[in-house]
Design a protein around this motif. Structure first.
Motif, PDB file in Angstrom:
ATOM      1  N   VAL A   1     -31.019  32.194 -26.197  1.00  0.00           N
ATOM      2  CA  VAL A   1     -32.387  31.706 -26.419  1.00  0.00           C
ATOM      3  C   VAL A   1     -32.341  30.376 -27.182  1.00  0.00           C
ATOM      4  CG1 VAL A   1     -34.632  32.256 -27.424  1.00  0.00           C
ATOM      5  CG2 VAL A   1     -33.287  34.064 -26.348  1.00  0.00           C
ATOM      6  N   PHE A   2     -31.412  30.250 -28.100  1.00  0.00           N
ATOM      7  CA  PHE A   2     -31.257  29.009 -28.871  1.00  0.00           C
ATOM      8  C   PHE A   2     -30.602  27.911 -28.035  1.00  0.00           C
ATOM      9  CE2 PHE A   2     -31.784  32.159 -32.150  1.00  0.00           C
ATOM     10  CZ  PHE A   2     -32.487  31.501 -33.143  1.00  0.00           C
ATOM     11  N   THR A   3     -29.514  28.256 -27.349  1.00  0.00           N
ATOM     12  CA  THR A   3     -28.808  27.224 -26.580  1.00  0.00           C
ATOM     13  C   THR A   3     -29.692  26.663 -25.482  1.00  0.00           C
ATOM     14  OG1 THR A   3     -27.743  28.883 -25.138  1.00  0.00           O
ATOM     15  CG2 THR A   3     -26.515  28.162 -27.106  1.00  0.00           C
ATOM     16  N   GLU A   4     -30.433  27.519 -24.824  1.00  0.00           N
ATOM     17  CA  GLU A   4     -31.329  27.041 -23.757  1.00  0.00           C
ATOM     18  C   GLU A   4     -32.497  26.245 -24.332  1.00  0.00           C
ATOM     19  OE1 GLU A   4     -30.904  26.858 -20.559  1.00  0.00           O
ATOM     20  OE2 GLU A   4     -28.986  27.889 -20.691  1.00  0.00           O
ATOM     21  N   PHE A   5     -32.972  26.643 -25.509  1.00  0.00           N
ATOM     22  CA  PHE A   5     -34.050  25.886 -26.146  1.00  0.00           C
ATOM     23  C   PHE A   5     -33.589  24.461 -26.459  1.00  0.00           C
ATOM     24  CE2 PHE A   5     -36.187  24.448 -30.065  1.00  0.00           C
ATOM     25  CZ  PHE A   5     -37.489  24.357 -29.572  1.00  0.00           C
ATOM     26  N   LEU A   6     -32.415  24.347 -27.039  1.00  0.00           N
ATOM     27  CA  LEU A   6     -31.911  23.016 -27.378  1.00  0.00           C
ATOM     28  C   LEU A   6     -31.614  22.198 -26.122  1.00  0.00           C
ATOM     29  CD1 LEU A   6     -29.684  23.832 -30.482  1.00  0.00           C
ATOM     30  CD2 LEU A   6     -32.008  22.874 -30.435  1.00  0.00           C
ATOM     31  N   ASP A   7     -31.168  22.851 -25.047  1.00  0.00           N
ATOM     32  CA  ASP A   7     -30.994  22.147 -23.767  1.00  0.00           C
ATOM     33  C   ASP A   7     -32.324  21.610 -23.260  1.00  0.00           C
ATOM     34  OD1 ASP A   7     -28.274  22.612 -23.755  1.00  0.00           O
ATOM     35  OD2 ASP A   7     -28.344  24.195 -22.225  1.00  0.00           O
ATOM     36  N   LEU A   8     -33.370  22.423 -23.380  1.00  0.00           N
ATOM     37  CA  LEU A   8     -34.705  21.990 -22.959  1.00  0.00           C
ATOM     38  C   LEU A   8     -35.181  20.804 -23.803  1.00  0.00           C
ATOM     39  CD1 LEU A   8     -37.400  22.382 -21.352  1.00  0.00           C
ATOM     40  CD2 LEU A   8     -38.102  23.877 -23.235  1.00  0.00           C
ATOM     41  N   VAL A   9     -35.007  20.912 -25.117  1.00  0.00           N
ATOM     42  CA  VAL A   9     -35.420  19.817 -26.007  1.00  0.00           C
ATOM     43  C   VAL A   9     -34.680  18.540 -25.623  1.00  0.00           C
ATOM     44  CG1 VAL A   9     -35.433  18.973 -28.392  1.00  0.00           C
ATOM     45  CG2 VAL A   9     -36.060  21.355 -27.905  1.00  0.00           C
ATOM     46  N   GLU A  10     -33.386  18.644 -25.362  1.00  0.00           N
ATOM     47  CA  GLU A  10     -32.621  17.454 -24.984  1.00  0.00           C
ATOM     48  C   GLU A  10     -33.125  16.860 -23.675  1.00  0.00           C
ATOM     49  OE1 GLU A  10     -28.082  15.987 -23.937  1.00  0.00           O
ATOM     50  OE2 GLU A  10     -28.377  17.978 -24.798  1.00  0.00           O
ATOM     51  N   SER A  11     -33.385  17.713 -22.679  1.00  0.00           N
ATOM     52  CA  SER A  11     -33.808  17.180 -21.379  1.00  0.00           C
ATOM     53  C   SER A  11     -35.217  16.593 -21.418  1.00  0.00           C
ATOM     54  CB  SER A  11     -33.703  18.251 -20.293  1.00  0.00           C
ATOM     55  OG  SER A  11     -34.658  19.259 -20.476  1.00  0.00           O
ATOM     56  N   LYS A  12     -36.095  17.138 -22.253  1.00  0.00           N
ATOM     57  CA  LYS A  12     -37.481  16.656 -22.304  1.00  0.00           C
ATOM     58  C   LYS A  12     -37.704  15.548 -23.331  1.00  0.00           C
ATOM     59  CE  LYS A  12     -40.111  20.009 -20.017  1.00  0.00           C
ATOM     60  NZ  LYS A  12     -40.449  19.451 -18.719  1.00  0.00           N
ATOM     61  N   PHE A  13     -36.978  15.617 -24.455  1.00  0.00           N
ATOM     62  CA  PHE A  13     -37.250  14.709 -25.565  1.00  0.00           C
ATOM     63  C   PHE A  13     -36.046  13.879 -26.009  1.00  0.00           C
ATOM     64  CE2 PHE A  13     -40.046  18.442 -25.985  1.00  0.00           C
ATOM     65  CZ  PHE A  13     -41.274  17.830 -25.803  1.00  0.00           C
ATOM     66  N   GLY A  14     -34.864  14.199 -25.490  1.00  0.00           N
ATOM     67  CA  GLY A  14     -33.676  13.426 -25.812  1.00  0.00           C
ATOM     68  C   GLY A  14     -32.802  14.055 -26.884  1.00  0.00           C
ATOM     69  N   LEU A  15     -31.551  13.633 -26.883  1.00  0.00           N
ATOM     70  CA  LEU A  15     -30.566  14.151 -27.834  1.00  0.00           C
ATOM     71  C   LEU A  15     -30.937  13.810 -29.275  1.00  0.00           C
ATOM     72  CD1 LEU A  15     -27.965  15.735 -28.081  1.00  0.00           C
ATOM     73  CD2 LEU A  15     -26.693  13.608 -27.725  1.00  0.00           C
ATOM     74  N   GLU A  16     -31.559  12.652 -29.481  1.00  0.00           N
ATOM     75  CA  GLU A  16     -31.976  12.278 -30.836  1.00  0.00           C
ATOM     76  C   GLU A  16     -32.972  13.284 -31.406  1.00  0.00           C
ATOM     77  OE1 GLU A  16     -33.367   8.244 -31.093  1.00  0.00           O
ATOM     78  OE2 GLU A  16     -31.505   7.450 -30.252  1.00  0.00           O
ATOM     79  N   MET A  17     -33.852  13.814 -30.540  1.00  0.00           N
ATOM     80  CA  MET A  17     -34.821  14.815 -31.009  1.00  0.00           C
ATOM     81  C   MET A  17     -34.108  16.109 -31.387  1.00  0.00           C
ATOM     82  SD  MET A  17     -37.934  15.516 -31.805  1.00  0.00           S
ATOM     83  CE  MET A  17     -38.990  14.319 -30.988  1.00  0.00           C
ATOM     84  N   VAL A  18     -33.111  16.496 -30.623  1.00  0.00           N
ATOM     85  CA  VAL A  18     -32.331  17.690 -30.969  1.00  0.00           C
ATOM     86  C   VAL A  18     -31.722  17.497 -32.360  1.00  0.00           C
ATOM     87  CG1 VAL A  18     -30.313  19.113 -30.395  1.00  0.00           C
ATOM     88  CG2 VAL A  18     -31.816  18.291 -28.567  1.00  0.00           C
ATOM     89  N   ASP A  19     -31.084  16.362 -32.568  1.00  0.00           N
ATOM     90  CA  ASP A  19     -30.486  16.078 -33.878  1.00  0.00           C
ATOM     91  C   ASP A  19     -31.538  16.070 -34.983  1.00  0.00           C
ATOM     92  OD1 ASP A  19     -27.935  15.869 -32.818  1.00  0.00           O
ATOM     93  OD2 ASP A  19     -28.046  13.686 -32.580  1.00  0.00           O
ATOM     94  N   ARG A  20     -32.683  15.480 -34.699  1.00  0.00           N
ATOM     95  CA  ARG A  20     -33.740  15.374 -35.705  1.00  0.00           C
ATOM     96  C   ARG A  20     -34.247  16.754 -36.133  1.00  0.00           C
ATOM     97  NH1 ARG A  20     -38.248  12.041 -33.521  1.00  0.00           N
ATOM     98  NH2 ARG A  20     -36.639  10.460 -33.647  1.00  0.00           N
ATOM     99  N   ILE A  21     -34.550  17.630 -35.160  1.00  0.00           N
ATOM    100  CA  ILE A  21     -35.124  18.927 -35.549  1.00  0.00           C
ATOM    101  C   ILE A  21     -34.088  19.808 -36.233  1.00  0.00           C
ATOM    102  CG2 ILE A  21     -36.988  18.824 -33.851  1.00  0.00           C
ATOM    103  CD1 ILE A  21     -35.439  20.940 -32.182  1.00  0.00           C
ATOM    104  N   ILE A  22     -32.827  19.665 -35.841  1.00  0.00           N
ATOM    105  CA  ILE A  22     -31.776  20.428 -36.534  1.00  0.00           C
ATOM    106  C   ILE A  22     -31.626  19.924 -37.963  1.00  0.00           C
ATOM    107  CG2 ILE A  22     -29.277  20.840 -36.632  1.00  0.00           C
ATOM    108  CD1 ILE A  22     -29.350  21.042 -33.538  1.00  0.00           C
ATOM    109  N   THR A  23     -31.614  18.611 -38.139  1.00  0.00           N
ATOM    110  CA  THR A  23     -31.475  18.010 -39.473  1.00  0.00           C
ATOM    111  C   THR A  23     -32.658  18.367 -40.366  1.00  0.00           C
ATOM    112  OG1 THR A  23     -30.205  16.194 -38.536  1.00  0.00           O
ATOM    113  CG2 THR A  23     -31.158  15.825 -40.709  1.00  0.00           C
ATOM    114  N   GLN A  24     -33.851  18.401 -39.799  1.00  0.00           N
ATOM    115  CA  GLN A  24     -35.049  18.708 -40.583  1.00  0.00           C
ATOM    116  C   GLN A  24     -35.150  20.187 -40.954  1.00  0.00           C
ATOM    117  OE1 GLN A  24     -38.040  17.236 -37.884  1.00  0.00           O
ATOM    118  NE2 GLN A  24     -38.090  15.220 -38.858  1.00  0.00           N
ATOM    119  N   SER A  25     -34.380  21.023 -40.297  1.00  0.00           N
ATOM    120  CA  SER A  25     -34.455  22.467 -40.501  1.00  0.00           C
ATOM    121  C   SER A  25     -33.365  22.939 -41.461  1.00  0.00           C
ATOM    122  CB  SER A  25     -34.301  23.192 -39.161  1.00  0.00           C
ATOM    123  OG  SER A  25     -35.294  22.789 -38.244  1.00  0.00           O
ATOM    124  N   THR A  26     -33.662  24.025 -42.164  1.00  0.00           N
ATOM    125  CA  THR A  26     -32.673  24.672 -43.018  1.00  0.00           C
ATOM    126  C   THR A  26     -32.159  25.877 -42.242  1.00  0.00           C
ATOM    127  OG1 THR A  26     -33.947  23.988 -44.944  1.00  0.00           O
ATOM    128  CG2 THR A  26     -32.272  25.700 -45.286  1.00  0.00           C
TER     129      THR A  26
END
Length: 181
Positions: free
Chosen positions: A5-30
Protein backbone atom coordinates in the motif's frame (compact mmCIF):
# COMPACT_ATOMS: atom_id res chain seq x y z
CA UNK A 1 -0.76 -1.74 6.99
CA UNK A 2 0.92 -3.81 4.29
CA UNK A 3 3.94 -2.34 2.58
CA UNK A 4 2.50 -2.72 -0.91
CA UNK A 5 0.00 0.00 0.00
CA UNK A 6 2.93 2.33 0.75
CA UNK A 7 5.11 1.38 -2.21
CA UNK A 8 2.25 1.78 -4.66
CA UNK A 9 1.23 5.08 -3.07
CA UNK A 10 4.72 6.49 -3.50
CA UNK A 11 4.80 5.19 -7.10
CA UNK A 12 1.54 7.03 -7.74
CA UNK A 13 2.86 10.23 -6.15
CA UNK A 14 5.99 10.02 -8.31
CA UNK A 15 4.04 9.44 -11.53
CA UNK A 16 1.50 12.22 -10.86
CA UNK A 17 3.58 14.81 -9.00
CA UNK A 18 7.23 13.88 -9.55
CA UNK A 19 10.09 12.44 -7.55
CA UNK A 20 10.68 15.78 -5.83
CA UNK A 21 7.19 15.56 -4.32
CA UNK A 22 7.92 12.06 -3.01
CA UNK A 23 11.07 13.38 -1.36
CA UNK A 24 9.24 16.42 0.00
CA UNK A 25 6.39 14.51 1.67
CA UNK A 26 8.78 11.95 3.15
CA UNK A 27 11.03 14.73 4.49
CA UNK A 28 8.06 16.63 5.93
CA UNK A 29 6.79 13.51 7.70
CA UNK A 30 8.01 11.91 10.92
CA UNK A 31 8.21 8.27 9.86
CA UNK A 32 9.56 5.36 11.90
CA UNK A 33 10.43 3.70 8.59
CA UNK A 34 12.19 6.85 7.31
CA UNK A 35 10.09 6.39 4.17
CA UNK A 36 11.82 3.13 3.21
CA UNK A 37 9.09 0.58 2.43
CA UNK A 38 9.06 -2.93 1.04
CA UNK A 39 5.96 -4.47 -0.50
CA UNK A 40 5.95 -7.35 1.98
CA UNK A 41 6.67 -5.27 5.08
CA UNK A 42 4.11 -4.04 7.60
CA UNK A 43 3.94 -0.40 8.69
CA UNK A 44 1.81 1.78 10.90
CA UNK A 45 -1.22 3.43 9.34
CA UNK A 46 -0.14 6.69 10.99
CA UNK A 47 2.68 6.86 8.43
CA UNK A 48 0.21 6.67 5.54
CA UNK A 49 -1.98 9.29 7.20
CA UNK A 50 1.01 11.61 7.55
CA UNK A 51 2.13 11.09 3.94
CA UNK A 52 -1.41 11.75 2.70
CA UNK A 53 -1.75 14.87 4.84
CA UNK A 54 1.55 16.27 3.59
CA UNK A 55 0.67 15.47 -0.02
CA UNK A 56 -2.64 17.26 0.46
CA UNK A 57 -0.91 20.30 1.97
CA UNK A 58 1.59 20.44 -0.90
CA UNK A 59 -0.89 19.95 -3.73
CA UNK A 60 -4.03 21.59 -2.35
CA UNK A 61 -5.95 18.39 -3.12
CA UNK A 62 -8.26 17.10 -0.37
CA UNK A 63 -7.11 13.89 1.36
CA UNK A 64 -10.31 12.07 0.38
CA UNK A 65 -9.81 13.04 -3.28
CA UNK A 66 -6.23 11.75 -3.07
CA UNK A 67 -7.53 8.48 -1.62
CA UNK A 68 -10.04 8.20 -4.46
CA UNK A 69 -7.28 8.67 -7.05
CA UNK A 70 -5.13 6.18 -5.20
CA UNK A 71 -7.93 3.60 -5.05
CA UNK A 72 -8.36 3.87 -8.82
CA UNK A 73 -4.61 3.42 -9.28
CA UNK A 74 -4.43 0.49 -6.86
CA UNK A 75 -7.04 -1.45 -8.82
CA UNK A 76 -4.57 -1.63 -11.71
CA UNK A 77 -2.10 -3.26 -9.31
CA UNK A 78 -4.77 -5.79 -8.35
CA UNK A 79 -5.48 -6.43 -12.04
CA UNK A 80 -1.84 -7.18 -12.73
CA UNK A 81 -1.33 -9.36 -9.65
CA UNK A 82 -4.72 -11.02 -9.29
CA UNK A 83 -6.25 -10.89 -12.77
CA UNK A 84 -7.16 -14.59 -12.60
CA UNK A 85 -9.19 -14.01 -9.46
CA UNK A 86 -10.95 -10.96 -10.93
CA UNK A 87 -11.88 -12.86 -14.08
CA UNK A 88 -13.80 -15.47 -12.12
CA UNK A 89 -16.56 -12.92 -11.47
CA UNK A 90 -19.25 -12.32 -14.09
CA UNK A 91 -19.40 -8.61 -13.35
CA UNK A 92 -18.68 -5.80 -10.90
CA UNK A 93 -21.71 -6.43 -8.67
CA UNK A 94 -20.61 -10.03 -8.14
CA UNK A 95 -17.04 -8.91 -7.49
CA UNK A 96 -18.02 -6.29 -4.91
CA UNK A 97 -20.45 -8.72 -3.28
CA UNK A 98 -17.56 -11.16 -2.78
CA UNK A 99 -15.18 -8.74 -1.01
CA UNK A 100 -15.86 -9.84 2.54
CA UNK A 101 -16.49 -13.56 2.14
CA UNK A 102 -14.08 -14.43 -0.64
CA UNK A 103 -11.55 -11.75 -1.57
CA UNK A 104 -10.61 -10.77 1.97
CA UNK A 105 -10.42 -14.47 2.92
CA UNK A 106 -7.86 -14.95 0.14
CA UNK A 107 -5.95 -11.80 1.15
CA UNK A 108 -5.71 -13.09 4.72
CA UNK A 109 -4.20 -16.36 3.44
CA UNK A 110 -1.38 -14.36 1.84
CA UNK A 111 -1.14 -11.68 4.56
CA UNK A 112 -2.50 -13.18 7.82
CA UNK A 113 -1.75 -10.00 9.79
CA UNK A 114 -3.52 -7.70 7.29
CA UNK A 115 -5.98 -5.31 8.89
CA UNK A 116 -8.76 -5.06 6.33
CA UNK A 117 -11.95 -3.04 6.36
CA UNK A 118 -15.22 -4.93 6.61
CA UNK A 119 -18.00 -4.82 4.04
CA UNK A 120 -21.48 -5.89 5.08
CA UNK A 121 -23.87 -6.46 2.21
CA UNK A 122 -27.34 -5.22 3.13
CA UNK A 123 -29.03 -5.91 -0.19
CA UNK A 124 -27.96 -7.40 -3.51
CA UNK A 125 -29.83 -7.72 -6.78
CA UNK A 126 -28.53 -8.43 -10.28
CA UNK A 127 -28.20 -4.67 -10.84
CA UNK A 128 -27.58 -3.19 -7.40
CA UNK A 129 -25.69 -3.57 -4.19
CA UNK A 130 -26.05 -1.78 -0.89
CA UNK A 131 -23.17 -2.31 1.50
CA UNK A 132 -21.69 -0.91 4.69
CA UNK A 133 -17.97 -0.16 4.87
CA UNK A 134 -16.39 -0.16 8.34
CA UNK A 135 -12.81 0.72 9.17
CA UNK A 136 -11.08 2.74 11.87
CA UNK A 137 -8.88 4.13 9.08
CA UNK A 138 -11.76 5.94 7.33
CA UNK A 139 -10.36 5.19 3.86
CA UNK A 140 -13.79 4.94 2.27
CA UNK A 141 -12.68 7.08 -0.69
CA UNK A 142 -9.95 4.53 -1.42
CA UNK A 143 -12.73 1.93 -1.53
CA UNK A 144 -14.79 4.17 -3.79
CA UNK A 145 -11.86 4.42 -6.20
CA UNK A 146 -11.53 0.63 -6.23
CA UNK A 147 -15.26 0.29 -6.89
CA UNK A 148 -15.22 2.76 -9.78
CA UNK A 149 -12.29 0.93 -11.32
CA UNK A 150 -14.06 -2.40 -10.95
CA UNK A 151 -16.92 -1.09 -13.10
CA UNK A 152 -14.45 0.17 -15.71
CA UNK A 153 -12.67 -3.20 -15.66
CA UNK A 154 -15.94 -4.93 -16.55
CA UNK A 155 -16.82 -2.15 -19.02
CA UNK A 156 -19.99 -1.29 -17.10
CA UNK A 157 -21.42 2.00 -15.88
CA UNK A 158 -22.90 2.61 -12.47
CA UNK A 159 -23.93 5.23 -10.03
CA UNK A 160 -22.15 4.87 -6.72
CA UNK A 161 -23.21 7.11 -3.90
CA UNK A 162 -22.25 7.01 -0.28
CA UNK A 163 -23.59 8.24 3.02
CA UNK A 164 -21.38 8.64 6.07
CA UNK A 165 -23.06 6.79 8.91
CA UNK A 166 -20.40 8.14 11.24
CA UNK A 167 -19.13 11.65 10.62
CA UNK A 168 -15.50 10.58 10.84
CA UNK A 169 -15.95 8.24 7.85
CA UNK A 170 -15.29 5.05 9.78
CA UNK A 171 -18.72 3.70 8.78
CA UNK A 172 -20.11 4.47 5.34
CA UNK A 173 -23.06 3.11 3.37
CA UNK A 174 -22.52 2.62 -0.36
CA UNK A 175 -25.48 2.48 -2.75
CA UNK A 176 -24.40 0.99 -6.06
CA UNK A 177 -26.66 0.79 -9.11
CA UNK A 178 -25.65 -0.67 -12.44
CA UNK A 179 -26.77 1.47 -15.36
CA UNK A 180 -28.21 0.06 -18.57
CA UNK A 181 -25.75 0.07 -21.44
Amino acid sequence: MKGIVFTEFLDLVESKFGLEMVDRIITQSTLNSNGAYTAIGTYKFSEMAELLTNLSLNTGIDVQELLLIYGEHFFTVLQESYGTMLRQYAGPIELLNAIENHIHVEVRKIYPEAELPSFEVLKKTDNSLIMIYKSDRAMYSFGLGLMRSAFRYFDKKATITYTKLKTDGTEVKFDIYLLDD
